[in-house]
Structure formats: structure tokens, C-alpha cells
Design an enzyme around this catalytic site. Structure first.
Site, PDB file in Angstrom:
ATOM      1  N   SER A 145      -1.651  83.846  14.761  1.00 10.72           N
ATOM      2  CA  SER A 145      -1.836  85.239  14.340  1.00 10.72           C
ATOM      3  C   SER A 145      -0.535  86.025  14.211  1.00 10.72           C
ATOM      4  CB  SER A 145      -2.815  85.956  15.282  1.00 10.72           C
ATOM      5  OG  SER A 145      -4.101  85.364  15.188  1.00 10.72           O
TER       6      SER A 145
ATOM      7  N   GLU B 215       1.641  76.998  19.877  1.00  8.21           N
ATOM      8  CA  GLU B 215       0.530  77.715  19.262  1.00  8.21           C
ATOM      9  C   GLU B 215      -0.661  77.717  20.208  1.00  8.21           C
ATOM     10  OE1 GLU B 215       0.986  77.681  14.670  1.00  8.21           O
ATOM     11  OE2 GLU B 215      -0.126  75.910  15.269  1.00  8.21           O
TER      12      GLU B 215
ATOM     13  N   TRP C 136      -0.124  76.290   5.054  1.00  9.90           N
ATOM     14  CA  TRP C 136      -1.241  76.732   4.194  1.00  9.90           C
ATOM     15  C   TRP C 136      -2.561  76.127   4.616  1.00  9.90           C
ATOM     16  CZ3 TRP C 136       0.412  76.870  -1.707  1.00  9.90           C
ATOM     17  CH2 TRP C 136       1.416  77.827  -1.865  1.00  9.90           C
ATOM     18  N   LYS C 137      -2.534  75.125   5.464  1.00 10.13           N
ATOM     19  CA  LYS C 137      -3.764  74.424   5.867  1.00 10.13           C
ATOM     20  C   LYS C 137      -4.509  73.943   4.605  1.00 10.13           C
ATOM     21  CE  LYS C 137      -3.674  77.110  10.048  1.00 10.13           C
ATOM     22  NZ  LYS C 137      -4.395  77.665  11.177  1.00 10.13           N
TER      23      LYS C 137
ATOM     24  N   GLU D  79      -5.549  71.846  15.124  1.00  9.53           N
ATOM     25  CA  GLU D  79      -6.715  71.546  14.278  1.00  9.53           C
ATOM     26  C   GLU D  79      -6.831  70.039  14.031  1.00  9.53           C
ATOM     27  OE1 GLU D  79      -5.776  74.337  11.168  1.00  9.53           O
ATOM     28  OE2 GLU D  79      -6.190  75.966  12.574  1.00  9.53           O
TER      29      GLU D  79
ATOM     30  N   HIS E 127      -0.841  69.409  15.003  1.00  7.38           N
ATOM     31  CA  HIS E 127      -1.443  70.749  14.978  1.00  7.38           C
ATOM     32  C   HIS E 127      -2.766  70.697  15.742  1.00  7.38           C
ATOM     33  CE1 HIS E 127      -3.383  74.385  13.554  1.00  7.38           C
ATOM     34  NE2 HIS E 127      -2.187  74.812  13.203  1.00  7.38           N
TER      35      HIS E 127
ATOM     36  N   GLY F 247       0.041  80.724   9.673  1.00 11.75           N
ATOM     37  CA  GLY F 247      -1.065  80.205   8.888  1.00 11.75           C
ATOM     38  C   GLY F 247      -1.495  81.208   7.833  1.00 11.75           C
ATOM     39  N   GLY F 248      -2.561  81.945   8.132  1.00 12.23           N
ATOM     40  CA  GLY F 248      -3.180  82.867   7.175  1.00 12.23           C
ATOM     41  C   GLY F 248      -2.200  83.766   6.438  1.00 12.23           C
TER      42      GLY F 248
ATOM     43  N   GLY G 281      -5.677  82.095  14.037  1.00 17.18           N
ATOM     44  CA  GLY G 281      -6.686  82.624  13.109  1.00 17.18           C
ATOM     45  C   GLY G 281      -7.614  83.648  13.720  1.00 17.18           C
TER      46      GLY G 281
HETATM   47  P1  PGA Z   1      -2.608  81.666  11.924  1.00 20.29           P
HETATM   48  O1  PGA Z   1      -2.374  80.079  12.052  1.00 20.29           O
HETATM   49  O2  PGA Z   1      -1.252  82.272  11.608  1.00 20.29           O
HETATM   50  O3  PGA Z   1      -3.577  81.804  10.782  1.00 20.29           O
HETATM   51  O4  PGA Z   1      -3.146  82.134  13.218  1.00 20.29           O
HETATM   52  C1  PGA Z   1      -1.231  79.563  12.656  1.00 20.29           C
HETATM   53  C2  PGA Z   1      -1.249  78.053  12.637  1.00 20.29           C
HETATM   54  O5  PGA Z   1      -2.306  77.463  12.899  1.00 20.29           O
HETATM   55  O6  PGA Z   1      -0.220  77.418  12.350  1.00 20.29           O
END
Ligand code: PGA
Length: 251
Positions: free
Chosen positions: A213, A168, A12-13, A100, A98, A234-235, A174
Site C-alpha cells: 500500500s 512486504e 504490475w502483478k 502471492e 512474493h 503494486g496497485g 492491496g
Molecule cells: P500494493 O502491492 O502496493 O498494491 O499493496 C504491493 C506488492 O504486492 O508488491
């Protein structure tokens, strides 16, 4: 190729508040009675919601994870959360490294490895993320980067039950862009080779997730790629309908 049960994990970030519980409840309902589902399901909400989401999944097979942990068990580390605390709150997994976190917090491979070791110490499964940037990809350095991240980020004691790899590509996160199935196959095969060379039979059984994605529309194709043992989402994990659309690739 060893048979590996897939894992579909939602990250979910920095999203979600108490009201997000309704999405979890909706997902629990969709999962109910789906005995043939050939994957495990995991939700990694922000730490503030681990307890609440754990409550919401009670009675279902959905597992809960954190998104990061500190390497130490406790102490003077303001704002940080230990693997032991996540475990105490009901988590069974934790994402480490991750992209990020690597980018926003300067986490090195050594730091990621220490976090994965902390997860193991606490009895959590570590989901260790690796992935190349677009510039690295354009320079033809993808496999070199991934091998080096794996070498530096994975603990020597990693085993199939305690360690999951998530590939990833940073440029796919994203953005709505994904590598071709052929590209995913090439990277996942290279990861499998690294894991088998270092961990033997355990390496053959470790899950390798694809992330970046993943959506209901592309999940089936991506999940069918050899050595893809699930997804890190993620999203599309924020809404029960979308996440279920991805999980359904394993129905
Ligand atoms: P995303 O993110 O599905 O929104 O591209 C994936 C992730 O960073 O784990």
C-alpha cells in the site's frame, strides 16, 4: 549506515495489456531530464509484456523485471518461464518469493532460494520478498518470521548488486493499510542486522525495499524511514501519475 541508492520498483502483478504501453511512455516522459532523481526505477510487467515495455523504455533509465522465474534454465515445465528467458527478453531483475506466489503456489523458502539462485545464474538481480501475515503479527512473531524467511530464501552468494530484499507485510498488500514508520523502522533494522551478520559489508549495502500500500500520499514518510531503500509498489504502479507521485519522493 552505508549509503544505498534507492530503487522504486513497480509490480504490475496480473494486470496490463498492450494498451498499458501508454502509461510507460507517460512515465518515460516524466522522468526525462530529471537528473537529480536519487533512485533507480524498475517496472515488472507480466511476462507477456516484458518485450513491449522494454521497447517503450528505450533511451530512458527505467529497468525491466519479471515477477517470477523457474529454478531451472529450460526443460519440460509447461507454463513456466526461466530466468534466462526473462534476461533474453530484456529483463535485468526478477521478483521471487512474493507472498502471492508463496500463498497461491505454495512456494517454500527453499523454492524461493532456488529461484533467486537461478536469477543470479542468468545474470539477473533477484528481488527476494519476505513478510508476515496478520495472524503472525498479532502473535508478536513478525521478526521471528522475517528472520526465518531471510535465512531460508537468500542464497549464500547474495551480494548487494545481485540481491534486493523487499519487506512486504502480507496484511498491508492491496489493503490501503500500512505499518507505522516506527514499525517499518524496527523490521528494516532487524533485516539489516541479519544481512550484515551473514553477508558483512555486502549486507550493509543491500537494498531493503518496503512494499504494501505505498501511495503518493505516504511515500515520502515511508521512504524517509532509516534502512528503507526504496519501494515495491503494486496497485499504484499501474498508472504513470501515481507511480510518478511515489518516485517523486526521491526528487
Ligand atoms: P500494493 O502491492 O502496493 O498494491 O499493496 C504491493 C506488492 O504486492 O508488491
Amino acid at each position: 549506515m552505508a549509503r544505498v541508492k534507492a530503487l522504486v520498483a513497480g509490480n504490475w502483478k496480473m494486470n496490463g495489456e498492450k494498451a498499458s504501453k501508454k502509461e510507460v511512455t507517460a512515465l518515460v516522459r516524466k522522468l526525462a531530464g530529471k537528473k537529480k532523481l536519487a533512485c533507480d526505477v524498475l517496472i515488472c510487467p507480466p511476462a507477456t509484456l516484458v518485450g513491449l515495455v522494454k521497447e517503450a523504455v528505450r533511451g530512458s533509465k527505467i529497468a525491466i523485471g519479471g515477477q517470477d522465474c523457474h529454478a531451472k534454465e529450460s526443460g519440460a515445465h509447461t507454463g513456466d518461464i526461466s530466468a534466462e528467458m526473462l534476461k533474453d527478453a530484456g529483463a535485468t531483475h526478477v521478483i521471487v518469493g512474493h507472498s502471492e506466489r508463496r500463498a497461491d503456489h505454495g512456494e517454500t523458502d527453499a523454492a524461493v532460494r532456488a529461484k533467486a539462485e537461478a536469477a543470479h545464474r542468468a545474470g539477473l538481480t533477484a528481488i527476494v520478498c519476505v513478510g508476515e501475515t496478520e495472524a503472525e503479527r498479532d502473535a508478536g512473531a513478525t521478526l521471528k518470521v522475517i528472520r526465518s524467511q531471510l535465512k531460508g530464501s537468500l542464497p549464500d552468494a547474495a551480494a548487494a548488486k545481485t540481491t534486493v530484499i523487499a519487506y512486504e507485510p502480507v496484511w498491508a498488500i492491496g489493503t490501503g493499510r500500512t505499518p507505522t514508520p516506527e514499525d517499518v523502522a524496527r523490521v528494516h533494522a532487524a533485516i539489516r542486522n541479519v544481512l550484515e551478520a551473514r553477508f558483512g559489508a555486502e549486507g550493509a549495502k543491500m537494498r531493503i525495499l518496503y512494499g504494501g500500500s505505498v501511495k503518493p500520499a505516504n511515500a515520502k514518510e515511508l521512504m524517509a524511514v532509516p534502512n528503507v531503500n526504496g519501494a515495491l509498489v503494486g496497485g499504484a504502479s499501474l498508472k504513470a501519475d501515481d507511480f510518478w507521485g511515489i518516485i517523486s519522493a526521491y526528487l
